[in-house]
Write a protein that holds these residues in place. Structure first.
Motif, PDB file in Angstrom:
ATOM      1  N   SER A   1      13.959   9.024  -8.553  1.00 53.30           N
ATOM      2  CA  SER A   1      12.964   8.069  -9.039  1.00 53.30           C
ATOM      3  C   SER A   1      13.655   6.917  -9.756  1.00 53.30           C
ATOM      4  CB  SER A   1      11.971   8.759  -9.977  1.00 53.30           C
ATOM      5  OG  SER A   1      12.663   9.308 -11.097  1.00 53.30           O
TER       6      SER A   1
ATOM      7  N   ARG B   1       3.995  -0.771  -8.778  1.00 55.91           N
ATOM      8  CA  ARG B   1       4.401  -0.004  -7.598  1.00 55.91           C
ATOM      9  C   ARG B   1       4.300  -0.757  -6.281  1.00 55.91           C
ATOM     10  NH1 ARG B   1      -0.454   4.313  -6.318  1.00 55.91           N
ATOM     11  NH2 ARG B   1      -2.190   2.827  -6.369  1.00 55.91           N
ATOM     12  N   LYS B   2       3.687  -1.979  -6.262  1.00 53.44           N
ATOM     13  CA  LYS B   2       3.474  -2.649  -4.985  1.00 53.44           C
ATOM     14  C   LYS B   2       4.178  -4.000  -4.847  1.00 53.44           C
ATOM     15  CE  LYS B   2      -0.981  -0.451  -3.989  1.00 53.44           C
ATOM     16  NZ  LYS B   2      -2.440  -0.648  -3.803  1.00 53.44           N
TER      17      LYS B   2
ATOM     18  N   GLY C   1       8.835  -2.367  -5.921  1.00 58.53           N
ATOM     19  CA  GLY C   1       8.168  -1.209  -5.348  1.00 58.53           C
ATOM     20  C   GLY C   1       8.507  -1.037  -3.880  1.00 58.53           C
TER      21      GLY C   1
ATOM     22  N   GLU D   1      10.532   2.139  -2.244  1.00 63.34           N
ATOM     23  CA  GLU D   1       9.956   2.880  -1.120  1.00 63.34           C
ATOM     24  C   GLU D   1      10.930   2.935   0.051  1.00 63.34           C
ATOM     25  OE1 GLU D   1       6.871   1.151   1.618  1.00 63.34           O
ATOM     26  OE2 GLU D   1       5.623   2.679   0.665  1.00 63.34           O
TER      27      GLU D   1
ATOM     28  N   ARG E   1      11.165   7.077  -5.895  1.00 69.24           N
ATOM     29  CA  ARG E   1       9.778   7.080  -6.366  1.00 69.24           C
ATOM     30  C   ARG E   1       9.689   6.216  -7.622  1.00 69.24           C
ATOM     31  NH1 ARG E   1       7.887  10.173 -10.315  1.00 69.24           N
ATOM     32  NH2 ARG E   1       9.680  11.596 -10.096  1.00 69.24           N
ATOM     33  N   ASN E   2       8.737   5.301  -7.631  1.00 67.83           N
ATOM     34  CA  ASN E   2       8.510   4.450  -8.801  1.00 67.83           C
ATOM     35  C   ASN E   2       7.748   5.261  -9.849  1.00 67.83           C
ATOM     36  OD1 ASN E   2       8.052   2.398 -10.630  1.00 67.83           O
ATOM     37  ND2 ASN E   2       7.087   1.000  -9.171  1.00 67.83           N
TER      38      ASN E   2
ATOM     39  N   GLU F   1       2.875   3.554 -12.113  1.00 70.50           N
ATOM     40  CA  GLU F   1       1.808   3.686 -11.120  1.00 70.50           C
ATOM     41  C   GLU F   1       0.849   2.512 -11.086  1.00 70.50           C
ATOM     42  OE1 GLU F   1      -0.041   7.438 -11.799  1.00 70.50           O
ATOM     43  OE2 GLU F   1       1.701   8.591 -11.082  1.00 70.50           O
TER      44      GLU F   1
ATOM     45  N   ASP G   1      -0.722  -1.197 -10.270  1.00 69.77           N
ATOM     46  CA  ASP G   1      -0.650  -2.154  -9.165  1.00 69.77           C
ATOM     47  C   ASP G   1      -0.423  -3.582  -9.655  1.00 69.77           C
ATOM     48  OD1 ASP G   1      -1.024  -0.142  -7.361  1.00 69.77           O
ATOM     49  OD2 ASP G   1      -3.164  -0.508  -7.067  1.00 69.77           O
TER      50      ASP G   1
END
Length: 336
Positions: A208, A227-228, A232, A236, A241-242, A245, A247
């Protein structure tokens, strides 16, 4: 105005069709972040509001068209240092509307809608339109992204490098250098694929990470990557793993929460900007070593810390270099 994932996909498909490599026909009308923009001819002068747009124009061989730049996080890419030294810097950070207009540009290229957009702190796009100056916002800032929420906007879907390639392709079309744009995109795509292949070979199962951009004060909760966004996406693709959590593009998360998640790797941003105390990477590293909470994380104890150029954490052509840097660092950390 933000694109949905479907709109982004359709735009990407249209931009990468073979026709874009042909000579541009004017007048050229494009849809850019929900705004129709028309160019009667290739722009002769440009002002950039954001380092990402500046470096794309330089990479396309259009430095002689750039009359002024602004919003810098780090030094320009080394290969453009001499070129950039001869171009006026309107501001290190946010330029005034007047300073941009005074250059009488044929186009203003913006990196973020929060600079030039519906609530732009420099101006709205309409203000420039009223003066006959077309504006172009890099698609990565509105590609499946809602800029009306969160301090830096909220991603509706995972960041895609196609949004970067779209900006390169479309700017090349606007300036009638589509062949250069196509060659640049092809090179970036090849490097991206090679970096991903290198990291995939590690077959990480439970590793992570967290990306720390900055903090307004050293003892205040940090701005970390949601995460996006581009980080992120990097995590990915590299099998990480970020631990964050949210957005939001750069949410504020407490060190207590980050320490509980205990990321395997910490990625810290290095920048020349000094808006906040934590912009200084040395102060970041000192904080991680001495703070009673942060210093207890396994990544700190085992020196699994990667320093990345801050600009490569935001949507830009530097994202590929960041991907390469991370892919090269991970094998040294003995992750599982």
């Amino acid at each position: 105005m933000s694109y949905t994932s479907l709109t982004a996909a359709l735009l990407g498909a249209a931009l990468f069709a073979p026709v874009v490599q042909a000579q541009t026909s004017y007048p050229l009308t494009i849809e850019n972040c929900g705004v129709q923009v028309t160019f009667d001819a290739a722009p002769e002068t440009a002002v950039t509001v954001g380092q990402a747009g500046t470096e794309v124009l330089y990479a396309l061989g259009l430095g002689d068209k750039v009359a002024g730049t602004s919003v810098w996080f780090t030094e320009v890419l080394p290969e453009y240092a001499a070129l950039n030294a001869d171009i006026e810097r309107l501001a290190d950070n946010d330029p005034s509307f007047e300073s941009v207009v005074d250059k009488r540009p044929d186009i203003v290229v913006a990196q973020y809608e929060w600079h030039i957009g519906p609530q732009g702190i420099v101006a709205t796009r309409e203000q420039f339109t009223d003066l006959g100056i077309p504006t172009y916002v890099l698609p990565a800032d509105c590609w499946a992204k809602d800029n009306s929420t969160g301090s830096d906007g909220t991603r509706l879907a995972m960041f895609e490098m196609d949004s970067i390639y779209a900006g390169v392709t479309q700017l090349a079309q606007i300036f009638d250098v589509s062949e250069k744009g196509a060659a640049m995109v092809a090179d970036l795509k090849a490097r991206e694929a090679a970096a991903i292949e290198k990291a995939t070979a590690l077959d990480l199962q439970d590793a992570s990470a967290v990306f720390w951009f900055s903090s307004t004060e050293m003892d205040i909760d940090p701005y970390v990557a949601g995460r996006k966004g581009p980080p992120g996406y990097m995590m990915e693709k590299l099998g990480l793993r970020n631990v964050v959590e949210s957005d939001e593009e750069w949410p504020v998360v407490s060190w207590e929460s980050i320490a509980r998640a205990n990321p395997s790797v910490i990625v810290v941003a290095e920048m020349d900007r000094r808006r906040f105390e934590a912009d200084d990477v040395e102060k970041k590293l000192e904080f991680l070593r001495t703070d009673p909470v942060a210093s207890q994380m396994d990544a700190v104890k085992n020196n699994r810390i990667v320093i990345l150029n801050a600009h490569s954490m935001d949507p830009s052509i530097r994202n590929v270099t960041a991907l390469e840097t991370l892919a090269g660092a991970l094998p040294e950390f003995d992750l599982q």
